[in-house]
Design an enzyme around this catalytic site. Structure first.
Site, PDB file in Angstrom:
ATOM      1  N   THR A 162       0.735  -1.220  -0.371  1.00 31.43           N
ATOM      2  CA  THR A 162       0.025   0.434   0.245  1.00 31.43           C
ATOM      3  C   THR A 162       1.121   1.232   0.384  1.00 31.43           C
ATOM      4  O   THR A 162       0.367   2.311  -0.463  1.00 31.43           O
ATOM      5  CB  THR A 162      -1.227  -0.077   1.588  1.00 31.43           C
ATOM      6  OG1 THR A 162      -1.755  -1.710   1.016  1.00 31.43           O
ATOM      7  CG2 THR A 162      -2.065   1.145   1.069  1.00 31.43           C
ATOM      8  N   SER A 205       2.035  -7.451  -0.334  1.00 27.11           N
ATOM      9  CA  SER A 205       2.308  -8.010   0.120  1.00 27.11           C
ATOM     10  C   SER A 205       2.273  -9.849   0.138  1.00 27.11           C
ATOM     11  O   SER A 205       2.296 -10.637   0.524  1.00 27.11           O
ATOM     12  CB  SER A 205       2.803  -8.186   1.119  1.00 27.11           C
ATOM     13  OG  SER A 205       1.487  -8.105   2.376  1.00 27.11           O
ATOM     14  N   ASP A 252       0.423  -6.122   4.886  1.00 25.02           N
ATOM     15  CA  ASP A 252      -0.637  -7.879   5.408  1.00 25.02           C
ATOM     16  C   ASP A 252       0.123  -8.998   5.792  1.00 25.02           C
ATOM     17  O   ASP A 252      -0.092  -9.098   6.675  1.00 25.02           O
ATOM     18  CB  ASP A 252      -1.332  -7.954   4.082  1.00 25.02           C
ATOM     19  CG  ASP A 252      -2.645  -7.584   4.254  1.00 25.02           C
ATOM     20  OD1 ASP A 252      -3.241  -6.460   5.037  1.00 25.02           O
ATOM     21  OD2 ASP A 252      -3.025  -7.015   2.822  1.00 25.02           O
TER      22      ASP A 252
HETATM   23  N1  ASP Z   1      -2.181  -5.572   0.846  1.00 21.54           N
HETATM   24  C1  ASP Z   1      -0.976  -4.469   1.026  1.00 21.54           C
HETATM   25  C2  ASP Z   1      -0.480  -5.892   0.996  1.00 21.54           C
HETATM   26  O1  ASP Z   1      -0.183  -5.761   2.383  1.00 21.54           O
HETATM   27  C3  ASP Z   1      -2.219  -3.836   2.320  1.00 21.54           C
HETATM   28  C4  ASP Z   1      -1.325  -3.181   3.009  1.00 21.54           C
HETATM   29  O2  ASP Z   1      -0.207  -2.577   2.036  1.00 21.54           O
HETATM   30  O3  ASP Z   1      -1.483  -2.354   3.965  1.00 21.54           O
HETATM   31  O4  ASP Z   1       0.442  -5.322   0.202  1.00 21.54           O
END
Ligand code: ASP
Length: 362
Positions: free
Chosen positions: A50, A97, A131
């Site tokens: 993110t 992630s 994540d």
């Molecule tokens: N889905 C994202 C990830 O883990 C969530 C984040 O980065 O906060 O890449």
């Protein structure tokens, strides 16, 4: 009495920090930056998430695209980084992630070790999706062979959001990575003003900014006005004190996690073994309890040489010895971190009693 004790121990901490600084000033990296007046060199290894994500509007904080901004763009978005360190960036991957694989872990860890072996590099920052950030951080905590700071950070809001947290998290991570006080503390997770250890810090909420918590162990410290204040350190062994060597590894043994719940069947264990699992982490209910419905399959897996370790799906607390259940004790590691440790343990031994020791040491 309590207050006096706290006062004395705070004083001792400061004394120790001052002594550490004196000792560290003998090291080539610090000496160079002191004599030449130049800033320490910190490399940012970007993996996506993110923090590198963009959304359609400033109010959108879910359902956006992670891993869009490159390492270069991330660094350019925070000009103040240049006041703290000489910064360079490299792209390791650019994914959410949930898509970080063992291959990415190995590539990242090997690069971190190469960089830290260079005398001119003072520390490394890894940007990552939140994540599975704790899994990557704990993996690095077990395989980095250096006392230099390695700091993993990310963000909960994409770069386009109002009050995006990425820039400030990156600046704080850089501050810690460039700090001589941060040396020898194991890999750290820095977000939202907190400095946490990779061993204990975990993501506790899917959407809020204060999601990373230290559970029973708390935090290593706090950042105020871009100054790191360290309060504690972890007793678990890490980095230079582990037997794990990624330089020899091209892959990691398969370790799967099987979740416990009411009326759960043993077929998930059978499937993991049939797929080639060398280890299974039980995300057991409560303090790592296993149901009567699953025990025959778990015992069958163990009889076939699969290493099974019990952990707790509650996300906290120690797993105690209990004659009703089978498998090694995952200490107080959550299931995802127990999996990381079991993968690495299996690269050095297949002996269950040695692996049990490893669970308590790291
Ligand atoms: N889905 C994202 C990830 O883990 C969530 C984040 O980065 O906060 O890449």
């Amino acid at each position: 009495m309590r207050n006096n004790h706290a006062h004395v121990s705070k004083y001792m901490h400061r004394l120790l920090a001052a002594l550490t600084l004196c000792l560290l000033s003998a090291s080539p990296v610090i000496a160079q930056s002191q004599t030449s007046g130049s800033l320490p060199h910190v490399t940012v290894l970007a993996t996506g998430g993110t923090i590198a994500g963009t959304a359609g509007s400033e109010t959108q904080t879910t359902g956006y695209k992670p891993g869009v901004l490159t390492a270069d763009a991330l660094l350019k978005s925070v000009p103040s980084l240049g006041k703290i360190a000489q910064v360079s960036g490299e792209q390791i991957s650019n994914v959410g992630s949930e898509n970080i694989t063992n291959d990415v872990l190995l590539k990242l860890a090997k690069r971190v070790n190469q960089l830290l072996a260079q005398p001119d590099i003072a520390g490394v920052v890894v940007t990552h999706g939140t994540d599975t950030l704790e899994e990557t951080a704990y993996f690095l905590n077990l395989v980095v062979k250096s006392d230099k700071p390695v700091v993993v950070t990310g963000s909960m809001r994409p770069s386009t959001a109002i009050s995006a947290d990425g820039p400030s998290n990156l600046l704080q991570a850089m501050t810690v990575a460039a700090s001589p006080e941060a040396r020898g503390r194991g890999v750290m997770i820095v977000l939202n003003d907190r400095i946490g250890s990779a061993r204990y810090t975990t993501k506790t909420n899917g959407t809020t900014l204060d999601t990373f918590k230290g559970n029973d162990a708390g935090y290593l410290g706090t950042l105020v006005d871009e100054v790191p204040h360290f309060e504690t350190s972890t007793l678990k062994l890490h980095t230079t004190s582990t037997p794990f060597d990624v330089s020899r590894l091209d892959s990691l043994p398969e370790v799967d996690i099987v979740y416990g719940y009411q009326n759960d069947g043993g077929f998930m264990y059978d499937a993991a073994v049939a797929h080639g699992a060398k280890g299974i982490v039980v995300a057991g209910v409560g303090a790592g309890s296993e149901s009567l419905l699953t025990l025959p399959s778990i015992k069958k897996a163990i009889a076939q040489g699969v290493i099974v370790a019990r952990s707790s799906r509650t996300g906290g607390g120690f797993v105690p010895e209990d004659p009703a259940y089978v498998g090694l004790l995952g200490d107080d590691l959550n299931p995802q971190k127990a999996r990381i440790l079991l993968m690495l343990a299996l690269t050095v031994t297949k002996d269950p009693s040695r692996i049990q020791e490893i669970f308590h040491q790291f």
